[in-house]
Design a protein around this motif. Structure first.
Motif: not given
Length: 491
Positions: A93-94, A97-98, A101, A174-175
């Protein structure tokens, strides 16, 4: 495929399938395999989010140049890379997420963990002239949609080690990264904690823009008056921070929130500081006067024509009667129709392209106004009154406050049409009571007038000379407030 907590238990093909499933078989997902001795390095990234030159020069080249001494330990390979922003992780998951990005995920089939390296290609516009807040004097640049660029601009303007920034994230789906910026020792610690607590307690899926965040953290979201100042000017943020305010930056937004704000902040401009003090005081006083006239002018006209015609001078009452002789509508209905027409022209001019919008506003106003008078639709005196009211609302440096003034005019107009001067007085009393009870970040909205603080009033209503600013005994900023504030106006 089920969600895996650790990627170390998966083989190369299983990892590929995991990322494909998680990213819904995106055509932008790219896998690159690099054979190294007895193992294989797998590079996973989104093609349109990474900078190809950075990936090639600072990631691939150092690895290929050190193939002879390569081992499967990712912790050692991490220090061969020529990028400083790296993360060791085996959490899928990490990694996802990255990757979204702009990171590249490097994994070895003989390793137990992987490396996330930042090779993001940030799409952002350059520094441009401010569009919504125009200035004659002072810096002309505005903030951009890049959070890092905006923070760097502020740090270049304020070279103090007491300039503090706090990183927050908001959004379950969506952070969005948010930064609180303030000067320690000048900003009120209670206000900093208040705003931070408001933001951290938000339970929303995403934050689209700074204006959305302002609505979510306001003390009274039902009020028409904005409680946080929004600006795109770095010099205004610098000026406000040095006066004790707190700036809230939102990633992907060129606007910055400033709080706690007062009603008077919305009528101030950094241009007042750049001018001579007597010029700045005159212009600032003019803004307050035009705000008052913008709210009262049209309702007062309707109230006088309907109920208090004895207040009209005898020399004017004849021309006024001739002007209204062909108008079939009552004064309140006539005023309402003209106010709506002005708002339609303003909205149409704002939504059309710049050159077309300017032409629409000028030609539309002249043609419609002249045609309305000739057709007996309205009186020419009311057109002058409504035009002056509209101009008064446009003098506010803050677009939100100008809009709030225009909206406030309508209920006052209704009360003036129903009960004349008494109705206008009732409406003004309701507005005053509302402003007295209103707060921004827990601080009084009418400060320093309520509660009264004579030391700060002189530089709020007027612009005091620079030499008086230097000797100002207030060292903790404008918004330091040690007393307990109660929203009960009777106390």
């Amino acid at each position: 495929m089920d969600s895996y907590a650790s990627l170390s238990r998966l083989g190369k093909e299983e990892i590929k399938d995991y990322f494909k499933e998680k990213l819904h078989h995106s055509p932008d997902l790219y896998f690159y395999e690099l054979p190294v001795k007895e193992s294989t390095l797998l590079f996973i990234y989104m093609k349109n989010l990474v900078d190809d030159s950075t990936l090639s020069q600072f990631i691939l080249s150092p690895i290929i140049g050190n193939l002879a001494c390569f081992n499967s330990e990712m912790s050692e390979l991490r220090y061969k890379l020529l990028v400083t922003d790296t993360i060791l992780t085996e959490d899928g998951e990490v990694a996802i997420k990255n990757i979204l990005d702009g990171y590249v995920y490097i994994f070895s089939n003989h390793g137990e963990t992987g490396i996330l390296a930042n090779v993001a290609k940030k799409v952002e516009r350059g520094l441009e002239k401010a569009e919504t807040e125009s200035l004659v004097f002072g810096p002309k640049i505005s903030f951009t949609e890049s959070l890092s660029t905006n923070i760097s601009i502020v740090r270049q303007n304020i070279l103090l080690d007491d300039l503090c920034t706090r990183k927050l994230t908001v959004g379950k789906r969506n952070e969005t990264e948010i930064r609180l910026v303030y000067i320690k020792g000048i900003a009120d610690d209670e206000s900093v904690a208040y705003i931070e607590d408001k933001i951290t307690k938000l339970e929303v899926k995403e934050i689209l823009d700074t204006s959305v965040l302002a609505q979510l953290i306001e003390d009274n979201s039902y009020s028409v008056f904005p409680q946080y100042l929004q600006t795109e000017l770095p010099d205004r943020v610098t000026y406000s921070l040095e006066r004790g305010m707190i700036a809230v930056f939102v990633d992907r937004s060129p606007m910055v929130l400033l709080g706690p704000a007062t009603l008077f902040n919305f009528f101030e401009s950094t241009e007042d500081v750049y001018m001579r003090w007597n010029m700045g005081s005159f212009i600032r006083s003019l803004r307050y006067l035009t705000m008052f006239l913008s709210i009262l002018l049209t309702p007062a006209y309707v109230a006088i024509i309907t109920y208090h015609y004895e207040m009209i001078p005898s020399t004017l009452i004849v021309s006024l009667g001739e002007s209204r002789s062909k108008v079939p509508f009552s004064p309140i209905l006539e005023a309402f129709l003209l106010e709506i027409m002005i708002e339609l022209l303003r909205e149409a001019g704002a939504r059309l392209p710049t050159k077309v919008g300017q032409t629409m506003g000028i030609v539309g106003g002249i043609v419609l106004g002249q045609a309305a008078v000739e057709a007996g639709f309205t009186s020419n005196i009311l057109i002058i009154v409504v035009a002056l009211s509209a101009l008064g609302s446009f003098t506010a440096p803050s677009y939100l406050m100008g809009t709030a003034i225009r909206i406030t005019r309508f209920p006052i107009l209704i009360l003036g049409g129903l009960w004349g001067g008494v109705g206008i007085a009732i409406g003004l009393c309701f507005i005053l009571i509302h402003l007295l009870r209103l707060s921004s970040a827990g601080k009084p909205y009418l400060r320093p007038v309520y509660p009264l603080d004579l030391k700060r009033v002189k530089n709020t209503v007027l612009r005091i000379p620079v030499e008086m600013m230097k000797t100002n005994p207030d060292k903790r900023g404008f918004f330091s407030f040690n007393g307990k504030y109660s929203k009960d106006i009777d106390e």
